[in-house]
Design a protein around this motif. Sequence first.
Motif, PDB file in Angstrom:
ATOM      1  N   ARG A   5       5.794  31.151  29.502  1.00 45.85           N
ATOM      2  CA  ARG A   5       6.840  30.678  28.615  1.00 45.85           C
ATOM      3  C   ARG A   5       7.927  31.738  28.494  1.00 45.85           C
ATOM      4  N   GLN A   6       9.113  31.260  28.179  1.00 46.74           N
ATOM      5  CA  GLN A   6      10.239  32.171  28.032  1.00 46.74           C
ATOM      6  C   GLN A   6      11.106  31.714  26.882  1.00 46.74           C
ATOM      7  N   ALA A   7      11.231  32.587  25.888  1.00 45.31           N
ATOM      8  CA  ALA A   7      12.104  32.333  24.744  1.00 45.31           C
ATOM      9  C   ALA A   7      13.454  32.990  25.024  1.00 45.31           C
ATOM     10  N   PRO A   8      14.511  32.538  24.359  1.00 44.90           N
ATOM     11  CA  PRO A   8      15.842  33.118  24.584  1.00 44.90           C
ATOM     12  C   PRO A   8      15.840  34.625  24.354  1.00 44.90           C
ATOM     13  N   GLY A   9      16.388  35.359  25.310  1.00 42.55           N
ATOM     14  CA  GLY A   9      16.500  36.798  25.176  1.00 42.55           C
ATOM     15  C   GLY A   9      15.220  37.566  25.434  1.00 42.55           C
ATOM     16  N   LYS A  10      14.176  36.867  25.838  1.00 41.51           N
ATOM     17  CA  LYS A  10      12.883  37.541  26.081  1.00 41.51           C
ATOM     18  C   LYS A  10      12.447  37.355  27.526  1.00 41.51           C
ATOM     19  N   ARG A  28       9.788  36.479  30.601  1.00 44.34           N
ATOM     20  CA  ARG A  28       8.817  35.412  30.810  1.00 44.34           C
ATOM     21  C   ARG A  28       7.416  35.956  30.531  1.00 44.34           C
ATOM     22  N   THR A  82       7.824  28.778  20.125  1.00 41.57           N
ATOM     23  CA  THR A  82       9.011  28.102  20.642  1.00 41.57           C
ATOM     24  C   THR A  82       9.513  28.791  21.906  1.00 41.57           C
ATOM     25  N   ALA A  83       9.639  28.020  22.988  1.00 42.11           N
ATOM     26  CA  ALA A  83      10.050  28.571  24.282  1.00 42.11           C
ATOM     27  C   ALA A  83      10.144  27.439  25.289  1.00 42.11           C
ATOM     28  N   GLN A 142      10.741  22.150  27.330  1.00 41.15           N
ATOM     29  CA  GLN A 142      11.050  22.836  26.066  1.00 41.15           C
ATOM     30  C   GLN A 142      10.038  22.465  24.988  1.00 41.15           C
ATOM     31  N   THR A 202       9.614  23.251  20.925  1.00 39.07           N
ATOM     32  CA  THR A 202      10.254  23.792  19.729  1.00 39.07           C
ATOM     33  C   THR A 202       9.363  23.512  18.530  1.00 39.07           C
TER      34      THR A 202
END
Length: 124
Positions: free
Chosen positions: A38-43, A45, A91-92, A119, A121
């Motif tokens: 998973r990959q969240a914004p700014g982070k 994978r 969330t990711a 996605q 959320t």
Amino acid sequence: QVQLVESGGGLVQAGDSLRLSCVVSGRTFRTRHVGWFRQAPGKEREFVAGRTWSAGRTFYGDSVQGRFSISRGNADNTTYLEMNNLTPEDTAVYYCATGAGVVFGTTPRYYDYWGQGTQVTVSS
């Protein structure tokens, strides 16, 4: 070539459950393991869960241990990720990936083919 298609993402509330699916098709005879990231914004994978293709050994990331479960359908090339007790930190965008190497890995470099992502959320 191997194709992967994820589905099952959506918007849920904290404490809810969700099941993601990943259909693997194509030249799967070389597949040795499948993983969920998973990959969240700014982070970066992040490894979530993985499973060896034939033997069915499973592996989990520390943040989801005890809450998530990876499994494979009996009659098809579908891999599932059951997610329970979800929190906003889950969330990711969730990706399914397959690898053909002998060594099972928990970083993206061990995986050769990736799906487009789905996605998830989780609202508080």
